[in-house]
Scaffold this active site. Structure first.
Site, short mmCIF file in Angstrom:
data_model
loop_
_atom_site.label_atom_id
_atom_site.label_comp_id
_atom_site.label_asym_id
_atom_site.label_seq_id
_atom_site.Cartn_x
_atom_site.Cartn_y
_atom_site.Cartn_z
N THR A 94 63.37 -72.17 13.39
CA THR A 94 63.93 -70.69 13.19
C THR A 94 64.27 -69.95 14.37
O THR A 94 65.17 -69.28 14.39
CB THR A 94 62.91 -69.94 12.34
OG1 THR A 94 61.51 -69.95 12.92
CG2 THR A 94 62.67 -70.39 10.83
N PHE B 171 62.30 -61.19 8.31
CA PHE B 171 61.03 -61.66 8.63
C PHE B 171 60.33 -61.33 7.24
O PHE B 171 59.04 -61.51 7.34
CB PHE B 171 60.26 -60.99 9.81
CG PHE B 171 60.96 -61.39 11.33
CD1 PHE B 171 60.91 -62.63 11.71
CD2 PHE B 171 61.84 -60.52 11.96
CE1 PHE B 171 61.39 -63.01 12.93
CE2 PHE B 171 62.54 -60.93 12.95
CZ PHE B 171 62.31 -62.07 13.45
N CYS C 13 56.41 -62.46 8.03
CA CYS C 13 56.47 -63.46 9.22
C CYS C 13 55.29 -62.97 10.47
O CYS C 13 55.27 -61.53 10.87
CB CYS C 13 57.54 -63.58 9.85
SG CYS C 13 57.43 -64.62 11.27
MN1 MNH Z 1 58.28 -66.93 10.43
C1 MNH Z 1 56.71 -66.08 7.41
C2 MNH Z 1 61.16 -65.86 9.18
C3 MNH Z 1 59.54 -67.23 13.57
C4 MNH Z 1 55.27 -68.21 11.62
N1 MNH Z 1 58.91 -66.15 8.58
C5 MNH Z 1 58.14 -66.11 7.44
C6 MNH Z 1 58.80 -65.43 6.36
C7 MNH Z 1 60.33 -65.33 6.97
C8 MNH Z 1 60.08 -65.73 8.26
C9 MNH Z 1 61.47 -64.70 6.31
C10 MNH Z 1 58.40 -64.88 5.22
C11 MNH Z 1 58.64 -66.29 3.99
C12 MNH Z 1 58.35 -65.59 2.70
O1 MNH Z 1 58.41 -64.74 2.28
O2 MNH Z 1 58.20 -66.76 1.92
N2 MNH Z 1 60.21 -66.64 11.04
C13 MNH Z 1 61.31 -66.06 10.58
C14 MNH Z 1 62.44 -66.09 11.41
C15 MNH Z 1 61.85 -66.48 12.76
C16 MNH Z 1 60.33 -66.73 12.62
C17 MNH Z 1 63.61 -65.58 11.17
C18 MNH Z 1 62.41 -66.73 14.04
C19 MNH Z 1 63.76 -65.87 14.39
N3 MNH Z 1 57.66 -67.73 12.39
C20 MNH Z 1 58.06 -67.75 13.44
C21 MNH Z 1 57.40 -67.98 14.52
C22 MNH Z 1 56.03 -68.25 13.92
C23 MNH Z 1 56.09 -67.93 12.52
C24 MNH Z 1 57.81 -68.18 16.08
C25 MNH Z 1 54.78 -68.93 14.24
C26 MNH Z 1 54.64 -69.22 15.58
N4 MNH Z 1 56.41 -67.38 9.67
C27 MNH Z 1 55.24 -67.88 10.28
C28 MNH Z 1 54.09 -67.89 9.40
C29 MNH Z 1 54.59 -67.38 8.40
C30 MNH Z 1 55.89 -66.88 8.29
C31 MNH Z 1 52.70 -68.62 9.74
C32 MNH Z 1 53.62 -67.01 6.80
C33 MNH Z 1 52.81 -65.83 6.92
C34 MNH Z 1 52.00 -65.66 5.89
O3 MNH Z 1 52.68 -65.82 4.65
O4 MNH Z 1 50.89 -65.09 5.83
#
Ligand code: MNH
Length: 476
Positions: A277, A410, A417
């Site tokens: 991502t 996010f 996120c």
């Molecule tokens: Mn990320 C959940 C987008 C970077 C760890 N992330 C989500 C969701 C989105 C998202 C949208 C919600 C998904 C859903 O509703 O089902 N994340 C991004 C984007 C980037 C990103 C666009 C970068 C740009 N994410 C990261 C990084 C990490 C990470 C870096 C960890 C180091 N994300 C997560 C985790 C979740 C999440 C863990 C789930 C959180 C939860 O449900 O409690």
């Protein structure tokens, strides 16, 4: 079996066939483009896609997407692909159901590791990894593969920050077996997701698992060994990384701690959710910067002003790059790397932000998938030029009064996120350093093409990077 969406008839995109349903939309670019045009002209509240035996309800507009962000009535649903991923990531944060006990436990334990304050500890790791990428680019002859190399960058960063592990991505062109295992896991769950929509297709699932067994065992063993070796060391002897935090923290009110297996799920989750991502966000931003020399110049002028031409940004300088931040926000508007958000009702409720008389009844088990690139381009919110890249949309004056919840790169609510700050900080540093050190020349004739794995990313996107002329910016 009860009827899907209380028997409401939801509009369908024209052109589907009886046998394959709307599968063509997912497999053929012209069919996808036709579908998109239809949605844009008709502006339905919801559309139903039929994929084999599976029905998927999509929400294209911002108004209904906004309603679905109400935390009192709706919660995260796991789309079929996420359910398949649970084989690897179990009840880790990303793939957990909200009512699984380990979700709340891990959420509470891990929040401090992703706070703004925690980014101070990761700052130098991020700068170091970006420097490695830039050194690599500096010594390359010919164009660099942006999507590929930014994935190396973000893998190194998350590996070092989360569990003090170096994958050595910049030392060799060969894939680290862990990366191979991850890609394999994603591929396998992707294939099994597709099988799930074909009648009887599930019988082939074990065959895919068998082919993937060695890879999964490799990943599990590597992580279990890392965790086992660290466990038992006091926090003082540890590395001060996220793994230490998970091993040493007890929940403040219940006293519970995460099991070793759950810690492995979390690390796998960070690798899966955290690297593609962020790499995609950096790649898309570089694409836009290379396409818009005027924007690039403004970014540069800001960097030279805030940081100076010869240094990496300090922690405190990053938030002062206000224009660069607008570039990033605009990039994530047009191409949110994680493009969908699935929601379900916590109890029976009526969706009112629709044009259907009486609204739509939604019940627990009904799933609506918010399509973020469409939410983010809804002309009612973003205007008729919604497809145009314009960072100045994010000027405070122009953002004032904009429909809330029309921008969710996010996700939303408690399942939003957890890595948001991490991703933003890393992306800002990467863009600042790359722009400071290089001139960016797009490959002649490159047309943006999108690839999807876990996330959206520009396909075969290469840039000619020449070490930047040291002459003053104004001389160009
Ligand atoms: Mn990320 C959940 C987008 C970077 C760890 N992330 C989500 C969701 C989105 C998202 C949208 C919600 C998904 C859903 O509703 O089902 N994340 C991004 C984007 C980037 C990103 C666009 C970068 C740009 N994410 C990261 C990084 C990490 C990470 C870096 C960890 C180091 N994300 C997560 C985790 C979740 C999440 C863990 C789930 C959180 C939860 O449900 O409690």
């Amino acid at each position: 079996m009860r009827r899907h969406w209380s028997g409401h008839r939801l509009p369908r995109i024209p052109g589907g066939t009886r046998l394959a349903g709307d599968l063509e939309i997912l497999t053929s670019r012209p069919a996808a483009a036709r579908a998109l045009n239809w949605v844009r002209d008709e502006r339905p509240d919801m559309v139903e896609m039929r994929l084999g035996t599976r029905r998927v309800t999509l929400v294209p507009g911002a108004r209904l997407a906004g309603e679905l962000c109400d935390p009192k009535r709706f919660t995260k649903a796991l789309a079929p692909g996420m359910v398949e991923l649970r084989q690897y990531a179990g009840d880790g944060l990303f793939t957990a159901y909200s009512d699984e006990p380990n979700w709340q436990l891990a959420h509470d334990i891990l929040m401090p590791a992703f706070s703004k304050r925690a980014m101070i500890d990761y700052h130098d790791i991020m700068v170091g990894a970006v420097e490695q990428l830039c050194d690599r680019w500096q010594s390359s002859d010919g164009p660099v593969d942006v999507t590929h190399d930014t994935a190396k960058l973000t893998l190194e960063t998350i590996g070092r920050a989360a569990f003090s592990y170096e994958f050595g991505s910049f030392d060799s062109d060969e894939r680290h077996p862990m990366v191979a295992a991850l890609l394999r896991a994603l591929y396998t769950s992707g294939q099994k997701t597709k099988l799930g929509s074909v009648p009887g297709g599930r019988v082939l699932g074990p065959w895919y698992d068998l082919r993937n067994r060695e890879h999964q065992r490799y990943a599990d063993d590597l992580l279990d060994e890392l965790i086992g070796r660290r466990d038992g060391l006091g926090a003082a002897e540890g590395c001060g990384d996220i793994l230490d935090l998970m091993l040493s923290t007890r929940h403040p009110s219940t006293g519970e701690s995460l099991s070793q297996r759950n810690i492995r799920y979390q690390i796998l989750t960070f690798l899966v959710a955290g690297y593609e991502t962020t790499a995609s966000a950096i790649s898309f931003a570089l694409y836009y910067l290379a396409q818009h020399p005027d924007v690039l110049e403004r970014v540069r002028a800001e960097i030279d002003d805030v940081i100076g031409a010869d240094a990496a940004p300090t922690f405190d300088q990053v938030p002062r790059l206000r224009y660069l931040r607008r570039v990033l926000d605009e990039t994530l508007r047009l191409w949110p790397a994680a493009p969908t958000m699935a929601r379900t009702a916590v109890r029976d409720t009526v969706l009112t932000e629709t044009t259907a008389p009486g609204g739509y009844t939604m019940r627990p088990g009904d799933v609506a998938v918010v399509v973020l690139p469409l939410t983010h381009r809804d002309p009612d919110v973003w205007g008729e030029d919604a497809d145009v890249f314009d960072p100045d949309r994010w000027l405070p004056d122009r953002s004032k009064g904009r429909m809330p919840h029309a921008y969710k790169p996010f996700g939303t609510g408690e399942r939003a996120c957890i890595g948001r700050q991490f991703a933003l900080h890393e992306t800002m540093i990467a863009l600042a350093q790359i722009v400071r050190r290089f001139d960016l020349e797009p490959e002649p004739g490159y047309e943006l093409d999108i690839t999807t794995r876990m996330s959206l990313a520009p396909r075969r996107f290469r840039l000619d990077v020449a070490t930047r002329e040291r002459s003053p910016v104004a001389a160009r």
